[in-house]
Design a protein around this motif. Structure first.
Motif, PDB file in Angstrom:
ATOM      1  N   GLY A  98     -19.691 -33.507  27.631  1.00 16.73           N
ATOM      2  CA  GLY A  98     -19.005 -34.889  27.556  1.00 16.73           C
ATOM      3  C   GLY A  98     -19.916 -35.873  28.188  1.00 16.73           C
ATOM      4  N   TYR A  99     -20.488 -35.427  29.361  1.00 16.06           N
ATOM      5  CA  TYR A  99     -21.110 -36.568  30.107  1.00 16.06           C
ATOM      6  C   TYR A  99     -22.511 -36.746  29.394  1.00 16.06           C
ATOM      7  N   ALA A 100     -23.097 -35.608  28.733  1.00 18.34           N
ATOM      8  CA  ALA A 100     -24.129 -35.788  28.193  1.00 18.34           C
ATOM      9  C   ALA A 100     -24.073 -36.555  27.060  1.00 18.34           C
ATOM     10  N   VAL A 101     -23.272 -36.456  26.170  1.00 19.33           N
ATOM     11  CA  VAL A 101     -22.925 -37.141  25.080  1.00 19.33           C
ATOM     12  C   VAL A 101     -22.909 -38.742  25.353  1.00 19.33           C
ATOM     13  N   ARG A 102     -22.211 -39.017  26.473  1.00 17.86           N
ATOM     14  CA  ARG A 102     -22.099 -40.265  26.977  1.00 17.86           C
ATOM     15  C   ARG A 102     -23.531 -40.930  27.248  1.00 17.86           C
ATOM     16  N   VAL A 103     -24.223 -40.181  28.038  1.00 22.57           N
ATOM     17  CA  VAL A 103     -25.636 -40.393  28.506  1.00 22.57           C
ATOM     18  C   VAL A 103     -26.596 -40.709  27.281  1.00 22.57           C
ATOM     19  N   LEU A 150     -28.675 -30.756  19.782  1.00 22.68           N
ATOM     20  CA  LEU A 150     -27.907 -29.583  20.404  1.00 22.68           C
ATOM     21  C   LEU A 150     -27.761 -29.824  22.030  1.00 22.68           C
ATOM     22  N   ILE A 151     -26.769 -30.178  22.519  1.00 24.67           N
ATOM     23  CA  ILE A 151     -26.239 -30.119  23.889  1.00 24.67           C
ATOM     24  C   ILE A 151     -25.864 -28.900  24.471  1.00 24.67           C
ATOM     25  N   GLU A 184     -15.460 -23.346  32.724  1.00 23.21           N
ATOM     26  CA  GLU A 184     -15.230 -23.705  31.338  1.00 23.21           C
ATOM     27  C   GLU A 184     -15.013 -25.127  31.350  1.00 23.21           C
ATOM     28  N   TRP A 185     -14.182 -25.550  32.186  1.00 23.71           N
ATOM     29  CA  TRP A 185     -13.900 -27.209  32.219  1.00 23.71           C
ATOM     30  C   TRP A 185     -15.073 -27.886  32.786  1.00 23.71           C
ATOM     31  N   ALA A 186     -15.727 -27.306  33.659  1.00 23.43           N
ATOM     32  CA  ALA A 186     -17.218 -27.926  34.159  1.00 23.43           C
ATOM     33  C   ALA A 186     -18.017 -28.061  33.033  1.00 23.43           C
ATOM     34  N   ALA A 187     -18.267 -27.015  32.123  1.00 20.93           N
ATOM     35  CA  ALA A 187     -19.247 -27.176  31.354  1.00 20.93           C
ATOM     36  C   ALA A 187     -18.896 -28.112  30.349  1.00 20.93           C
TER      37      ALA A 187
END
Length: 674
Positions: A91-96, A143-144, A83-86
Motif C-alpha cells: 500500500g505504501y508503494a502504491v501511494r508513492v 507489478l508491486i 503478512e500485514w507488514a507486506a
C-alpha cells in the motif's frame, strides 16, 4: 464342538480304485469337505494390534504437539505480522507511485524501499513492469512486490497496478475516441455469436482496464446484446442524453463497470483541409493495373477511377519524413487477388466508393508505413484484408488468431463530413471472413461486420452491428487513459452540490455543444481546448480561507486549484463575533469570543479580485464555520468599513491561482488484483 468324521464309509468308496488311491481320495475329500478353521480370533487380534499402534502414534503426536504448540503459535503470529507488514508495504508503494510518476528513478530493479522497518519486521518493496524489469515512466501496467520478514519468517505480497497517467485537457480530447472499443451514436447491436474483447496480440492484452463501449443515443432499446454474443471485461459508458433505463445498464452484471457521463461525447467526422484542393492532376481518366505481371508505382496527385485487379500489385509511394504524400482518387477498386501497397506515409482521399473484393489486400510495405483513408462514399471489404499482408488476404480461411501485432493507429479509415463531399449516411461493410486492421472512425456511417469477419482495432459509428460469428478485437494501447471515461482526469472537477460526483470543467460542455461538425475532427481538440481556456479566464478566481493561524497572524487560503496553497500575511482588522455569525450557515457552530484565542478552521470563499490590501490586526475569534460567503460578507468580516473620505486599503496584494489546465494531476492508480 463335535469334530467332523473324516473316515469314508464303504458305500462311499468309489469302485476301481487302489487302496492308495482311496486314501488319497479320502484325504482330498476331507480337504474339500472340511470348512476352514475359524479365523475370527486372528482377525480380532490384528484389529487390536492396529488399534494399539494407532493409539500409540496418536498419543505420541499429541505429546509432541503439546511440546511444540508454543512454537507453532509463535510461527503463526510471525506469519500474520509479516503478512500485514507486506500488505502495508504494498500500500505504501502504491501511494508513492501516485505521488511520483517517475518510475525510472528507482533503478533497474525498481526498488522503492529496502530493509525498511514496518510493524514488527523489515520490508523490501519494488515496482517493476509485468516482465519483472525496472519500470519506465511509459509503462502503464506495474507489478508491486513487497517482501516482509519478521524474525526469520517471510511473506511476499504482489499487487498489480494499472496506471492512469497525468494529463491535460489537450491530451484528454481525442478526436478518434481511442478509449472506446466501439462508440455508437445511434444504435449498437451484437447478434448471434459476435464478440468484443481485447486483441490477444496487443502488448497490453493483459491490461486491467476494461473494454469500453460508448453510446450517444438515449433509448435502452437501441442497445441489443444477444444471449449468444460475448463481451469480455466490458464497461458501458452512456452520455447525458441517455434515458433512465439506459443509465441503469452500466451497473448490471453484464458489465464490469461503467458510468453515465456528465457530458455528450463529441463524435465528429473528418474533413479535408484546404491543401487537398491544390493537388496536381495526374490522370483524371481510369487508371488500371491488371494481371499478375502488372506492378506500377504511382506518385501523389489527383486521379480518376483507380482499379487494381487480377493479381496486379500497385504501389502508392509516400513520404518517409515530413508531410505525408497525398493522393485523391474518384473510385478505388481492388479485386481478384490484387494488392495495393502503401510505402511510407500516405493520405488517400476517395471521392466515391472504396471496394476490396475476392482475396485482395491493402498492405503496408514497410514497418514505418502509414495509411489514412478519407472516404466520401461507401467502404466495402469482402473476402479480403485491409492493413494486412497479401498472404493473409489470399487465404480464404483466414482468422485473426495467428496475426502478429501492428498498431491499428497506422491504418485509419475516416468517413468525410458532407461539407467535404461525404455522404449523409454512408455504409462501411466488412464481410465474408474479411479482416481489417485499423481504426475505423465513421460517426455518420452504419458499420456492419458479419460472416466471421474481424476488426482489429476499434470503431466509431452512427449504427454499429456485429453478427455471424464476427468479432472486434480492441487494442488497449489506443486508450490514453485520461479521456472522457476517466472521471478523475483533467476533463472533470468536483461537483460542489454532490460530494461524490463530478462535473465537466468550466467551458467544456459549452465548447462541445457549440462545435461545428463542418470544422472536422482535426479541429476538435484545439477548438475545445480554446473554449475551455476562454471560459477559465472569464471565470472569477476564487479562494478559500481554510485556516487562520494566530501564532503567525496568517490566513492560509486555497485557490480554486487544489494544488496550490498561498498565505496572506499579516492579518487585518479583528474578526468579530458578529461578523462570523453572519457567515455561519444554518446548523453550523460558531463560537465567537472577544478575547484572543486559537482560531480553528474557517472555510469561506470569494472572488479573488476582492481580496486585496495589507492585512493587519489580531485574532479575536474562534469559529468552525463552513460556508460559501458572498463578497460583502467576506469583506465585512476581514476589513473594517471605510470611513467617509478614507482611501482604499494600502499596498494592494493580488494572488494568481495556478491555471488548472497547466497543472498535470498526480499519477493515480487502480488496483484490482492482489
Amino acid at each position: 464342538m463335535t469334530p467332523f468324521d473324516l473316515t469314508p464309509t464303504p458305500a462311499a468308496r468309489p469302485t476301481g480304485q487302489s487302496p492308495a488311491t482311496r486314501i488319497a481320495s479320502a484325504a482330498g475329500a476331507a480337504r474339500r469337505a472340511t470348512p476352514a478353521r475359524p479365523r475370527r480370533r486372528g482377525v480380532a487380534m490384528m484389529l487390536v494390534m492396529v488399534t494399539l499402534a494407532v493409539a500409540v502414534v496418536m498419543t505420541g503426536a499429541a505429546l509432541t504437539a503439546g511440546d511444540a504448540s508454543p512454537a507453532l503459535g509463535e510461527n503463526a503470529a510471525k506469519t500474520v505480522a509479516a503478512e500485514w507488514a507486506a500488505q502495508s508495504a504494498a500500500g505504501y508503494a502504491v501511494r508513492v507511485l501516485e505521488e511520483n510518476s517517475d518510475w525510472a528513478r528507482y533503478g533497474p530493479g525498481g526498488t522503492i524501499a529496502n530493509n525498511l522497518a514496518m510493524g514488527a519486521g523489515a520490508v523490501s518493496v519494488a515496482a517493476t513492469n509485468l516482465a519483472g524489469r525496472g519500470a519506465r515512466p511509459s509503462d502503464r501496467e506495474l507489478l508491486i512486490t513487497a517482501r516482509a520478514t519478521v524474525d526469520g519468517t517471510s511473506v511476499t505480497v504482489q499487487r498489480r497496478v494499472s496506471v492512469i497517467p497525468a494529463g491535460t485537457v489537450n491530451e484528454a480530447i481525442d478526436p478518434m475516441l481511442g478509449e472506446f472499443a466501439v462508440f455508437a451514436r445511434q444504435s449498437l447491436r451484437l447478434l448471434d455469436t459476435a464478440r468484443i474483447e481485447v486483441w490477444p496480440a496487443s502488448p497490453e492484452a493483459d491490461t486491467m482496464a476494461p473494454v469500453r463501449l460508448g453510446t450517444g443515443f438515449a433509448s435502452a432499446g437501441d442497445l441489443t446484446l444477444s444471449t449468444s454474443s460475448s463481451l469480455k471485461s466490458a464497461a458501458l459508458y452512456v452520455d447525458q442524453t441517455a434515458s433512465t433505463a439506459l443509465k441503469a445498464l452500466p451497473s448490471t452484471t453484464m458489465f464490469v463497470e461503467g458510468a453515465a457521463l456528465p457530458l455528450a461525447v463529441p463524435a465528429v467526422s473528418a474533413t479535408l483541409p484546404p491543401v487537398w484542393t491544390s493537388l496536381p492532376t495526374v490522370n483524371l481518366l481510369t487508371t488500371l493495373a491488371r494481371g499478375a505481371t502488372a506492378n506500377p508505382s504511382w506518385g501523389p496527385g489527383r486521379y480518376g477511377d483507380v482499379i487494381v485487379r487480377d493479381g496486379a500489385v500497385a504501389t502508392l509511394s509516400g513520404s518517409t519524413t515530413g508531410e505525408p504524400a497525398r493522393f485523391s482518387v474518384n473510385r478505388l477498386r481492388i479485386d481478384t487477388s490484387a494488392v495495393l501497397r502503401i510505402s511510407g506515409n500516405v493520405e488517400l482521399a476517395v471521392r466515391s466508393d472504396l471496394e476490396l473484393r475476392n482475396l485482395s489486400a491493402v498492405e503496408l510495405a514497410t514497418p514505418d508505413s502509414k495509411l489514412t483513408v478519407f472516404a466520401a462514399g461507401n467502404v466495402e471489404v469482402d473476402n479480403s484484408a485491409l492493413g494486412l499482408d497479401r498472404s493473409i488476404a489470399r487465404d480464404a480461411s483466414r482468422t485473426p488468431a495467428p496475426i502478429a501485432y501492428r498498431s491499428p493507429n497506422e491504418v485509419r479509415i475516416l468517413t468525410l463530413d458532407p461539407s467535404s463531399g461525404g455522404l449523409l449516411s454512408p455504409t462501411v461493410r466488412v464481410s465474408n471472413r474479411s479482416i481489417v486492421l485499423g481504426v475505423v472512425h465513421a460517426p455518420a456511417a452504419s458499420i456492419i461486420v458479419n460472416s466471421a469477419s474481424a476488426v482489429l482495432g476499434r470503431a466509431t459509428a452512427a449504427a454499429f452491428e456485429l453478427s455471424g460469428g464476427s468479432c472486434l478485437l480492441y487494442d488497449p494501447k489506443l486508450d490514453s487513459r485520461v479521456g472522457f471515461t476517466n472521471l478523475d482526469g483533467p476533463l472533470y472537477q468536483p461537483d460542489p452540490l454532490r460530494p461524490d460526483a463530478v462535473i465537466p470543467v468550466n467551458g467544456l460542455t459549452q465548447a462541445i455543444a457549440s462545435f461545428s461538425p463542418s470544422l472536422g475532427a482535426g479541429m476538435l481538440r484545439q477548438t475545445i481546448v480554446a473554449g475551455v481556456n476562454q471560459a477559465y479566464a472569464a471565470t472569477p478566481e476564487e479562494l478559500a480561507i481554510s485556516k487562520i493561524d494566530p501564532a503567525t497572524s496568517t490566513i492560509i487560503v486555497i485557490p480554486n486549484d487544489p494544488l496550490k496553497t498561498v498565505p496572506l500575511s499579516p492579518i487585518t482588522a479583528p474578526l468579530t463575533g458578529s461578523g462570523l455569525d453572519a457567515l455561519a450557515p444554518t446548523g453550523s457552530t460558531t463560537s465567537p469570543t472577544t478575547s484572543p484565542t486559537t482560531t480553528t478552521t474557517s472555510s469561506v470563499t470569494a472572488p479573488l479580485s476582492t481580496l486585496t490590501g495589507t492585512l493587519t490586526g489580531t485574532l479575536t475569534s474562534t469559529t468552525t464555520t463552513t460556508t460559501m460567503a458572498t463578497t460583502d460578507d467576506l469583506l465585512s468580516t476581514l476589513y473594517p468599513p471605510l470611513s467617509p473620505g478614507q482611501q482604499s486599503l494600502p499596498t494592494p496584494y493580488r494572488m494568481k491561482a495556478l491555471r488548472r489546465l497547466d497543472v498535470p494531476l498526480a499519477a493515480r492508480s487502480l488496483e484490482s488484483r492482489g
